[in-house]
Design an enzyme around this catalytic site. Structure first.
Site, PDB file in Angstrom:
ATOM      1  N   HIS A   1      -1.710   4.918   8.616  1.00 45.60           N
ATOM      2  CA  HIS A   1      -1.510   4.042   7.788  1.00 45.60           C
ATOM      3  C   HIS A   1      -1.187   4.156   6.634  1.00 45.60           C
ATOM      4  CE1 HIS A   1      -2.449  -0.271   6.081  1.00 45.60           C
ATOM      5  NE2 HIS A   1      -1.716  -0.490   7.281  1.00 45.60           N
TER       6      HIS A   1
ATOM      7  N   SER B   1       0.714  -1.214   0.055  1.00 46.60           N
ATOM      8  CA  SER B   1       0.028   0.159  -0.028  1.00 46.60           C
ATOM      9  C   SER B   1       0.947   1.274   0.006  1.00 46.60           C
ATOM     10  CB  SER B   1      -1.025  -0.026   1.218  1.00 46.60           C
ATOM     11  OG  SER B   1      -1.847  -1.099   0.916  1.00 46.60           O
TER      12      SER B   1
ATOM     13  N   HIS C   1      -0.142 -10.423  -0.793  1.00 47.65           N
ATOM     14  CA  HIS C   1      -0.886  -9.813  -1.814  1.00 47.65           C
ATOM     15  C   HIS C   1      -0.610 -10.331  -3.225  1.00 47.65           C
ATOM     16  CE1 HIS C   1      -0.112  -5.624   0.461  1.00 47.65           C
ATOM     17  NE2 HIS C   1      -1.125  -6.488   1.220  1.00 47.65           N
TER      18      HIS C   1
ATOM     19  N   ASP D   1      -5.298  -0.463  -4.650  1.00 49.73           N
ATOM     20  CA  ASP D   1      -3.842  -0.272  -4.771  1.00 49.73           C
ATOM     21  C   ASP D   1      -2.982  -1.430  -5.231  1.00 49.73           C
ATOM     22  OD1 ASP D   1      -4.571  -1.373  -2.285  1.00 49.73           O
ATOM     23  OD2 ASP D   1      -3.433  -0.186  -0.963  1.00 49.73           O
ATOM     24  N   HIS D   2      -3.506  -2.687  -5.076  1.00 50.63           N
ATOM     25  CA  HIS D   2      -2.913  -4.043  -5.090  1.00 50.63           C
ATOM     26  C   HIS D   2      -4.036  -4.968  -5.067  1.00 50.63           C
ATOM     27  CE1 HIS D   2      -2.907  -4.968  -0.880  1.00 50.63           C
ATOM     28  NE2 HIS D   2      -2.454  -3.566  -0.577  1.00 50.63           N
TER      29      HIS D   2
ATOM     30  N   GLU E   1     -10.663   5.885   1.751  1.00 48.09           N
ATOM     31  CA  GLU E   1     -10.134   4.494   1.923  1.00 48.09           C
ATOM     32  C   GLU E   1     -10.913   3.587   2.402  1.00 48.09           C
ATOM     33  OE1 GLU E   1      -6.176   1.872   2.601  1.00 48.09           O
ATOM     34  OE2 GLU E   1      -6.546   3.353   3.933  1.00 48.09           O
TER      35      GLU E   1
END
Ligand SMILES: *[C@@H]1O[C@H](CO)[C@@H](O)[C@H](O)[C@H]1NC(C)=O
Ligand SMILES: *[C@@H]1O[C@H](CO)[C@@H](O)[C@H](O)[C@H]1NC(C)=O
Ligand SMILES: *[C@@H]1O[C@H](CO)[C@@H](O)[C@H](O)[C@H]1NC(C)=O
Ligand SMILES: *[C@@H]1O[C@H](CO)[C@@H](O)[C@H](O)[C@H]1NC(C)=O
Ligand SMILES: *[C@@H]1O[C@H](CO)[C@@H](O)[C@H](O)[C@H]1NC(C)=O
Ligand SMILES: [Zn+2]
Length: 503
Positions: free
Chosen positions: A170, A109, A452, A378-379, A332
């Protein structure tokens, strides 16, 4: 467009009252195809200037997550599920992004957020530093600080905000405002003494002390421990707020003092109730609703005092939209990723549905003539969807193929994570309650925390210049296209330039 969707949904509800025989006649499939074509043909290019931009980041929301959440959303309403759409899937323009970072094939992230918000690929684990910075090395890192959408928007006199379900310090929100060689250095005590050379500020301190963080008009999420001093023997609870800081600073007080200095109205809220009471006329708002990340929607206690992501996002828009110059907001869905890391698919899907409802709520109070809405992951994440089960099968239920080990398996599985049995033969899950909220699906590779995935991630867009977000692009292209649509920088080509190449 929506009346048509409601009609189709109605047809499906009628046809699928018995979920086990989900099936449509040929005419229905044909008319659905025709209606989708007409809908696409009605899409017109919107080349207005994007006065406002909202970027919704589904952390870890890969394509499999979108597909499975869409099915669960339908099934929670009694439908078969496959035929529906999450709200943002009906946005007119969709593309794919290559999510690798400057140094890693599979990203995370902080590098992804920095790429999305600053227009450059950077090294994994770093936040707001160019590709020249060495991850986890404080010394000298500050000279590689890069700016991005937040600075550009503020330089244009726009209001800015960020809202998340995870800690406001974060990785993803930090990618907007912080410059740090390690995404984990959220409070002073997170920085190892070997790296504490007086040059590197923790993320929370940067947020309060330095621009653009200290110029955010709205910031909401979890993570108050990163802002507050450690109070020995304190009992943490909704009101007793002990933190983890060793420097004795109370950064919430400092944030408020800074806003007081600047004049105007400001509020700090720590509960859903106090958030809902905030007058949108207020100039700036800080909301910290939990010690760490906020709690996932599924299984949250009845007594929870935390707001929904939707409530935070709507309040943020109401406050920011007062600015005649417009605003930039990042929203988010941060617990999609967290739930996947734990191998808890039901939680991740419920977070995704809540994220989609948040997009819908924001779309309802903004005007697509002047507001660009972007939904992006984001991923990707370790979730897998397989099994050849019949239509209408519970997405949290079992696949139907016979496996060679003769044991049952769930339609949703994880590629890695705690659900793996390692080299031991797979556990027989036939007696498991796979639809339970905290059911951990089986996984293939044994890791304590699911990894991920490196595949491309989806992007959905609506509003001015949303047609720039089609095709396959590098992840950091997003900041360039937003800059173009909203005319943020005066040293690059934008849609406001009279010698625009598209003219
Ligand atoms: C361009 O933007 C920068 C940064 O906001 C500002 O300092 C500069 O004055 C601007 N230049 C012009 C010509 O508007
Ligand atoms: C503060 O907000 C109130 C409404 O909540 C408004 O009436 C007042 O004018 C504001 N004051 C300033 C200084 O912005
Ligand atoms: C958007 O702009 C068009 C063309 O100017 C106008 O007809 C339409 O009413 C506007 N829509 C909204 C929701 O303001
Ligand atoms: C798995 O468990 C179920 C019920 O306990 C049993 O009927 C089935 O035979 C088991 N399968 C294997 C391969 O052990
Ligand atoms: C399985 O979990 C679901 C969802 O929590 C619950 O409704 C159901 O009663 C459970 N079934 C069994 C057999 O415990
Ligand atoms: Zn993650």
């Amino acid at each position: 467009m929506w009346s048509h969707c409601a009609f189709i949904a109605g047809v499906f509800l009628l046809l699928l009252s018995d979920r086990r025989v989900a099936s449509e006649d040929p005419e229905t499939w044909w008319s659905i195809g025709q209606e989708e074509l007409r809908e696409t043909l009605r899409t017109v290019r919107n080349v207005n200037k994007a006065k406002n931009v909202v970027v919704f980041v589904g952390d870890g929301m890969g394509v499999t997550t979108v597909t499975a959440a869409r099915i669960l959303q339908g099934q929670l309403k009694g439908a078969s599920g496959e035929e529906g759409y999450l709200y943002f899937e009906k946005f007119p323009h969709t593309g794919l992004l290559k999510a690798y970072s400057n140094n890693m094939q599979v990203s995370e992230s902080s590098a992804s957020g920095t790429a999305l918000f600053s227009g450059q690929k950077v090294n994994s684990d770093t936040v707001g530093l160019s590709s020249k910075a060495t991850p986890k090395q404080c010394r000298g890192s500050q000279e590689f600080s890069i700016d991005g959408l937040l600075q550009w928007a503020q330089a244009n006199g726009k209001s800015t905000g960020a809202v998340t379900t995870t800690r406001v310090t974060h990785s993803t929100p930090a990618g907007l405002y912080a410059h740090c060689a390690n995404e984990d250095w959220e409070a002073d005590t997170d920085i190892p003494s070997s790296e504490q050379d007086g040059h590197c500020k923790d993320v929370a301190t940067q947020l309060v002390e330095t621009s653009p963080g200290n110029r955010l008009d709205v910031l909401m999420g979890g993570g108050w421990t990163k802002f507050l001093p450690n109070v020995p023997n304190a009992v943490d609870g909704p009101t007793m707020k002990s933190g983890c800081r060793a420097d004795g600073r109370n950064l919430i007080e400092e944030w408020l003092a800074e806003k007081r200095r600047r004049g105007g109205n400001h509020s700090f809220v720590d509960s859903r109730e106090s958030l809902l009471q905030v007058d949108p006329k207020t100039d700036s708002l800080l909301g910290l609703f939990s010690a760490g990340a906020m709690n996932p929607k599924l299984g949250r206690a009845e007594s929870s005092t935390e707001p929904e992501l939707k409530e935070m996002a709507v309040k943020a828009v109401e406050i920011l939209a007062k600015n005649p110059n417009g605003y930039f907001l990042m929203v988010e869905g941060g617990l999609i990723d967290d739930s996947h890391h734990r191998g808890l698919a039901a939680r991740a899907l419920h977070e995704t549905i809540a994220f989609a409802e948040t997009v819908q709520a924001v779309d309802a109070i903004t005007n697509s003539n002047d507001t660009l809405l972007i939904v992006v992951a984001d991923h990707s994440h370790a979730l897998i969807f397989t099994g050849y089960q019949k239509r209408g099968t519970s997405i949290l239920g079992f696949g139907s193929r016979k496996l060679t080990d003769q044991k049952p398996f769930t339609s949703l599985l994880y590629l890695s994570g705690k659900g793996s049995s390692g080299d031991v033969p797979r556990r027989n899950i036939s007696a498991d309650n796979t639809t339970a909220p905290d059911y951990q699906q089986q996984a293939f590779l044994p890791t304590p925390w699911a990894m991920h995935l490196g595949e491309d991630v989806p992007i959905f867009a609506k509003g001015p210049w949303s047609h720039l977000f089609v095709g396959v692009h590098e992840q950091h292209y997003v900041a360039h296209a937003i800059n173009y649509a909203a005319c943020l920088r005066n040293d690059t080509l934008t849609s406001c330039d009279s010698n625009d190449i598209t003219a």
